[in-house]
Write a protein that holds these residues in place. Structure first.
Motif, mmCIF file in Angstrom:
data_model
loop_
_atom_site.group_PDB
_atom_site.id
_atom_site.type_symbol
_atom_site.label_atom_id
_atom_site.label_comp_id
_atom_site.label_asym_id
_atom_site.label_seq_id
_atom_site.Cartn_x
_atom_site.Cartn_y
_atom_site.Cartn_z
ATOM 1 N N TRP A 1 -67.626 -22.693 -51.811
ATOM 2 C CA TRP A 1 -67.498 -22.224 -50.408
ATOM 3 C C TRP A 1 -66.721 -23.076 -49.623
ATOM 4 O O TRP A 1 -65.708 -22.734 -48.875
ATOM 5 N N ALA B 1 -64.391 -17.926 -53.032
ATOM 6 C CA ALA B 1 -65.998 -17.794 -52.834
ATOM 7 C C ALA B 1 -66.282 -16.328 -52.425
ATOM 8 O O ALA B 1 -67.349 -15.724 -52.748
ATOM 9 N N ARG C 1 -62.768 -21.024 -50.038
ATOM 10 C CA ARG C 1 -63.285 -20.088 -49.506
ATOM 11 C C ARG C 1 -62.936 -18.679 -50.057
ATOM 12 O O ARG C 1 -63.808 -17.714 -49.930
ATOM 13 N N PHE D 1 -68.413 -13.471 -54.046
ATOM 14 C CA PHE D 1 -69.676 -12.779 -53.334
ATOM 15 C C PHE D 1 -69.756 -11.354 -53.464
ATOM 16 O O PHE D 1 -70.765 -10.539 -54.013
ATOM 17 N N ALA E 1 -74.028 -18.193 -57.226
ATOM 18 C CA ALA E 1 -74.402 -19.589 -57.139
ATOM 19 C C ALA E 1 -72.863 -20.101 -57.349
ATOM 20 O O ALA E 1 -72.796 -21.270 -56.323
ATOM 21 N N ILE F 1 -71.382 -20.039 -53.773
ATOM 22 C CA ILE F 1 -71.995 -20.873 -52.655
ATOM 23 C C ILE F 1 -71.491 -22.334 -53.062
ATOM 24 O O ILE F 1 -71.067 -22.975 -52.012
ATOM 25 N N ARG F 2 -71.200 -22.586 -54.451
ATOM 26 C CA ARG F 2 -70.762 -24.049 -54.635
ATOM 27 C C ARG F 2 -69.461 -24.410 -54.384
ATOM 28 O O ARG F 2 -69.355 -25.302 -53.897
#
Length: 79
Positions: free
Chosen positions: A52, A59, A56, A63, A46, A49-50
């Motif tokens: 991204w 993020a 980047r 992931f 999460a 995603i927040r």
């Protein structure tokens, strides 16, 4: 303090609260560490995603860490 609440989306606060409740209940009840790992993986994904849009590279790291933790969790729980 208001700036922090404006920058973080509402859906992330909801996920964060649910994960923290799950972790606290799991610590008190003593179910299993697998639930803690799943909760932390959800929070990591999460967070990826927040952030991204702005960060980047970070993020992508979130992931990868989340997926790696889920794979390790599945492998250890199946053995």
């Amino acid at each position: 303090m208001k700036e922090i609440f404006r920058k973080v989306p509402l859906w992330f606060w909801f996920v964060w609260v649910v994960v923290m409740i799950l972790l606290i209940v799991n610590m008190v009840q003593g179910y299993s560490s697998a639930l803690n790992a799943i909760a932390m993986c959800l929070l990591t994904i999460a967070n990826g995603i927040r952030i991204w849009k702005d960060y980047r590279y970070s993020a992508i790291i979130f992931f990868v860490i989340g997926i790696f933790c889920l794979i390790v969790l599945v492998k250890t729980s199946l053995l």
